[in-house]
Design a protein around this motif. Structure first.
Motif, PDB file in Angstrom:
ATOM      1  N   ALA A  71       0.785  -1.193  -0.010  1.00 14.45           N
ATOM      2  CA  ALA A  71       0.046  -0.094   0.090  1.00 14.45           C
ATOM      3  C   ALA A  71       0.713   1.089  -0.108  1.00 14.45           C
ATOM      4  O   ALA A  71       1.863   1.269   0.747  1.00 14.45           O
ATOM      5  N   LEU A  72       0.712   2.113  -0.809  1.00 13.02           N
ATOM      6  CA  LEU A  72       1.478   3.599  -0.843  1.00 13.02           C
ATOM      7  C   LEU A  72       0.480   4.425  -0.388  1.00 13.02           C
ATOM      8  O   LEU A  72      -0.671   4.838  -0.649  1.00 13.02           O
ATOM      9  N   TRP A  73       1.183   5.497   0.686  1.00 10.73           N
ATOM     10  CA  TRP A  73       0.520   6.330   1.449  1.00 10.73           C
ATOM     11  C   TRP A  73       1.274   7.550   1.292  1.00 10.73           C
ATOM     12  O   TRP A  73       2.598   7.671   1.163  1.00 10.73           O
ATOM     13  N   LEU A  74       0.623   8.666   1.331  1.00  9.84           N
ATOM     14  CA  LEU A  74       1.245  10.174   1.400  1.00  9.84           C
ATOM     15  C   LEU A  74       0.574  10.970   2.378  1.00  9.84           C
ATOM     16  O   LEU A  74      -0.737  10.588   2.508  1.00  9.84           O
ATOM     17  N   SER A  75       1.139  11.668   3.177  1.00 14.40           N
ATOM     18  CA  SER A  75       0.634  12.577   3.955  1.00 14.40           C
ATOM     19  C   SER A  75       0.477  14.118   3.322  1.00 14.40           C
ATOM     20  O   SER A  75       1.330  14.546   3.014  1.00 14.40           O
ATOM     21  N   MET A  76      -0.864  14.329   3.373  1.00 14.68           N
ATOM     22  CA  MET A  76      -1.273  15.597   2.571  1.00 14.68           C
ATOM     23  C   MET A  76      -1.454  16.603   3.664  1.00 14.68           C
ATOM     24  O   MET A  76      -2.471  16.573   4.315  1.00 14.68           O
ATOM     25  N   PRO A  77      -0.833  17.695   3.404  1.00 14.54           N
ATOM     26  CA  PRO A  77      -1.203  18.887   4.148  1.00 14.54           C
ATOM     27  C   PRO A  77      -2.393  19.871   3.748  1.00 14.54           C
ATOM     28  O   PRO A  77      -2.837  19.379   2.584  1.00 14.54           O
ATOM     29  N   ALA A  78      -3.014  20.697   4.579  1.00 18.70           N
ATOM     30  CA  ALA A  78      -3.978  21.341   4.180  1.00 18.70           C
ATOM     31  C   ALA A  78      -3.273  22.508   3.149  1.00 18.70           C
ATOM     32  O   ALA A  78      -2.097  22.680   3.082  1.00 18.70           O
ATOM     33  N   ALA A  79      -4.030  23.153   2.300  1.00 16.47           N
ATOM     34  CA  ALA A  79      -3.645  24.065   1.291  1.00 16.47           C
ATOM     35  C   ALA A  79      -2.897  25.173   1.786  1.00 16.47           C
ATOM     36  O   ALA A  79      -1.903  25.641   1.191  1.00 16.47           O
ATOM     37  N   ASP A  80      -3.087  25.663   3.099  1.00 17.90           N
ATOM     38  CA  ASP A  80      -2.518  26.978   3.515  1.00 17.90           C
ATOM     39  C   ASP A  80      -1.399  26.429   4.699  1.00 17.90           C
ATOM     40  O   ASP A  80      -0.977  27.179   5.283  1.00 17.90           O
ATOM     41  N   ASP A  81      -1.052  24.918   4.498  1.00 11.64           N
ATOM     42  CA  ASP A  81       0.141  24.790   5.567  1.00 11.64           C
ATOM     43  C   ASP A  81       1.188  24.060   4.393  1.00 11.64           C
ATOM     44  O   ASP A  81       0.935  22.978   3.878  1.00 11.64           O
ATOM     45  N   ARG A 134      -8.319  20.113   4.146  1.00 11.65           N
ATOM     46  CA  ARG A 134      -7.755  19.673   5.422  1.00 11.65           C
ATOM     47  C   ARG A 134      -6.685  18.775   5.241  1.00 11.65           C
ATOM     48  O   ARG A 134      -6.481  17.983   4.073  1.00 11.65           O
ATOM     49  N   ALA A 135      -5.791  18.481   6.107  1.00  9.42           N
ATOM     50  CA  ALA A 135      -4.785  17.735   6.365  1.00  9.42           C
ATOM     51  C   ALA A 135      -5.327  16.293   6.224  1.00  9.42           C
ATOM     52  O   ALA A 135      -6.233  15.995   7.083  1.00  9.42           O
ATOM     53  N   HIS A 136      -4.672  15.220   5.583  1.00  9.43           N
ATOM     54  CA  HIS A 136      -5.202  13.875   5.487  1.00  9.43           C
ATOM     55  C   HIS A 136      -4.133  12.970   4.950  1.00  9.43           C
ATOM     56  O   HIS A 136      -3.015  13.434   4.652  1.00  9.43           O
ATOM     57  N   GLU A 137      -4.492  11.942   5.545  1.00  8.31           N
ATOM     58  CA  GLU A 137      -3.602  10.695   4.604  1.00  8.31           C
ATOM     59  C   GLU A 137      -4.388  10.229   3.469  1.00  8.31           C
ATOM     60  O   GLU A 137      -5.475  10.236   2.983  1.00  8.31           O
ATOM     61  N   TYR A 138      -3.421   9.996   2.348  1.00  6.50           N
ATOM     62  CA  TYR A 138      -3.834   9.879   0.951  1.00  6.50           C
ATOM     63  C   TYR A 138      -3.376   8.395   0.675  1.00  6.50           C
ATOM     64  O   TYR A 138      -2.029   7.776   0.609  1.00  6.50           O
ATOM     65  N   LEU A 139      -4.188   7.203   0.507  1.00  9.85           N
ATOM     66  CA  LEU A 139      -3.895   5.971   0.037  1.00  9.85           C
ATOM     67  C   LEU A 139      -4.063   6.041  -1.480  1.00  9.85           C
ATOM     68  O   LEU A 139      -5.087   5.914  -2.260  1.00  9.85           O
ATOM     69  N   ARG A 164      -4.044   4.110  12.981  1.00 10.13           N
ATOM     70  CA  ARG A 164      -3.004   5.187  13.343  1.00 10.13           C
ATOM     71  C   ARG A 164      -3.878   6.550  13.176  1.00 10.13           C
ATOM     72  O   ARG A 164      -3.775   7.391  13.917  1.00 10.13           O
ATOM     73  N   CYS A 165      -4.550   6.620  12.095  1.00  9.81           N
ATOM     74  CA  CYS A 165      -5.251   7.933  11.754  1.00  9.81           C
ATOM     75  C   CYS A 165      -6.312   8.157  12.822  1.00  9.81           C
ATOM     76  O   CYS A 165      -6.842   9.344  13.268  1.00  9.81           O
ATOM     77  N   ASP A 166      -7.025   7.134  13.088  1.00 15.71           N
ATOM     78  CA  ASP A 166      -8.063   7.187  14.277  1.00 15.71           C
ATOM     79  C   ASP A 166      -7.412   7.785  15.798  1.00 15.71           C
ATOM     80  O   ASP A 166      -8.106   8.472  16.313  1.00 15.71           O
ATOM     81  N   ARG A 167      -6.294   7.051  15.956  1.00 11.91           N
ATOM     82  CA  ARG A 167      -5.702   7.784  17.101  1.00 11.91           C
ATOM     83  C   ARG A 167      -5.100   9.127  17.165  1.00 11.91           C
ATOM     84  O   ARG A 167      -5.293  10.090  18.043  1.00 11.91           O
ATOM     85  N   GLU A 168      -4.634   9.482  15.858  1.00  9.28           N
ATOM     86  CA  GLU A 168      -4.313  10.970  15.511  1.00  9.28           C
ATOM     87  C   GLU A 168      -5.324  11.815  15.170  1.00  9.28           C
ATOM     88  O   GLU A 168      -4.989  13.005  14.788  1.00  9.28           O
ATOM     89  N   GLY A 169      -6.617  11.425  14.815  1.00 11.11           N
ATOM     90  CA  GLY A 169      -7.433  12.394  14.405  1.00 11.11           C
ATOM     91  C   GLY A 169      -7.408  12.891  12.999  1.00 11.11           C
ATOM     92  O   GLY A 169      -7.846  13.920  12.552  1.00 11.11           O
ATOM     93  N   LEU A 170      -6.919  11.892  12.258  1.00 10.51           N
ATOM     94  CA  LEU A 170      -6.685  12.341  10.770  1.00 10.51           C
ATOM     95  C   LEU A 170      -7.730  11.635   9.839  1.00 10.51           C
ATOM     96  O   LEU A 170      -7.755  10.459   9.933  1.00 10.51           O
ATOM     97  N   PRO A 171      -8.332  12.384   8.859  1.00 10.38           N
ATOM     98  CA  PRO A 171      -9.390  11.724   7.870  1.00 10.38           C
ATOM     99  C   PRO A 171      -8.220  10.980   6.790  1.00 10.38           C
ATOM    100  O   PRO A 171      -6.864  11.312   6.670  1.00 10.38           O
ATOM    101  N   VAL A 172      -8.842  10.368   5.849  1.00 11.19           N
ATOM    102  CA  VAL A 172      -8.119   9.594   4.973  1.00 11.19           C
ATOM    103  C   VAL A 172      -9.012   9.504   3.776  1.00 11.19           C
ATOM    104  O   VAL A 172     -10.245   9.547   3.587  1.00 11.19           O
ATOM    105  N   TYR A 173      -8.123  10.067   2.421  1.00 11.13           N
ATOM    106  CA  TYR A 173      -8.880  10.000   1.114  1.00 11.13           C
ATOM    107  C   TYR A 173      -8.086   9.064   0.309  1.00 11.13           C
ATOM    108  O   TYR A 173      -6.948   8.657   0.286  1.00 11.13           O
ATOM    109  N   LEU A 174      -8.850   8.639  -0.742  1.00 10.58           N
ATOM    110  CA  LEU A 174      -8.516   7.811  -1.732  1.00 10.58           C
ATOM    111  C   LEU A 174      -9.546   7.777  -3.113  1.00 10.58           C
ATOM    112  O   LEU A 174     -10.496   8.575  -3.101  1.00 10.58           O
ATOM    113  N   GLU A 175      -9.070   7.394  -4.150  1.00 13.78           N
ATOM    114  CA  GLU A 175      -9.912   7.087  -5.314  1.00 13.78           C
ATOM    115  C   GLU A 175      -9.924   5.538  -5.568  1.00 13.78           C
ATOM    116  O   GLU A 175      -9.032   5.249  -5.893  1.00 13.78           O
ATOM    117  N   ALA A 176     -11.061   5.262  -5.695  1.00  9.92           N
ATOM    118  CA  ALA A 176     -11.360   3.861  -5.992  1.00  9.92           C
ATOM    119  C   ALA A 176     -11.540   3.576  -7.700  1.00  9.92           C
ATOM    120  O   ALA A 176     -12.022   4.618  -8.310  1.00  9.92           O
TER     121      ALA A 176
END
Length: 219
Positions: A71-81, A134-139, A164-176
């Motif tokens: 699985a390939l993941w990227l941590s994506m910051p919000a646009a103003d970060d 919003r900052a998020h993890e990207y699958l 881990r995202c649940d512990r850190e309060g991070l949403p997750v995004y992907l494109e099926a």
């Protein structure tokens, strides 16, 4: 018995490229980028190698201990970060508004298949549709060896990061990239975004989003 998962390193590059190449040979989006089956068989791995290199440099790749799924993941910051890396976008670009915006899509095409405009087009489409508020993890991608599909390896890889995202309060995004795969992600708590990503004269992709699950939200 649980699935053993570890972080991939540079020594795993060939393994990851092979897994992605095999897993996505018959994927609708890969079929659109490389319509001719024989050409796809001999060229598709270059695109998977380019994606692998981006994520090895900028994100994280998880692999099962037996080397049959990744699985390939990227941590994506919000646009103003800007973040530590200047806010890298999902196509490996800088995600900014400067004059070089989108040039990474051109470089991707030139490095993978210079005469194939669809390599550049898919990179642009995915980057332009990516949420930035919003900052998020990207699958980005998940690949399972064809002979091992349907055994829950993909779910285990995704859940490994969702915990881990649940512990850190991070949403997750992907494109099926297929309706079939959306069913897996729905079971993991993802819901459809507000619109589909419709590739011109090609298949449809389903952007999906998952809010972190807090203790009070857990069943």
């Amino acid at each position: 018995m649980g699935v053993g998962i570890r972080a991939a390193g540079e020594d795993d590059r060939e393994l990851v490229v092979r897994l992605l190449d095999e897993a996505f040979q018959d994927d609708p989006v890969s079929g659109w980028v490389f319509p001719e089956r024989e050409y796809r068989r001999t060229t598709h791995h270059r695109l998977m190698a380019a994606f692998t290199d981006i994520v090895l440099a900028e994100g994280r790749i998880d692999v099962t201990e037996d080397g049959t799924a990744c699985a390939l993941w990227l941590s994506m910051p919000a646009a103003d970060d800007d973040g530590p890396d200047g806010g890298d976008g999902p196509d490996g670009g800088d995600g900014g508004d400067g004059p070089d915006e989108g040039d990474d899509a051109v470089r991707l095409r030139e490095s993978v298949d210079p005469a194939n405009a669809r390599v550049e087009e898919i990179a642009r489409l995915m980057a332009e549709s990516h949420p930035t508020d919003r900052a998020h993890e990207y699958l980005w991608m998940i690949g399972v060896a064809p002979a091992r599909q349907g055994e829950g390896l993909g779910s285990a890889l995704v859940q490994h990061v969702l915990d881990r995202c649940d512990r850190e309060g991070l949403p997750v995004y992907l494109e099926a990239s297929s309706e079939r795969s959306t069913k897996l992600y729905e079971r993991l708590g993802f819901t459809y975004a507000d619109r589909t990503l419709d590739i011109p004269d090609g298949p449809r992709m389903w952007p999906m989003w998952r809010e972190p699950v807090t203790g009070r939200d857990r069943p």
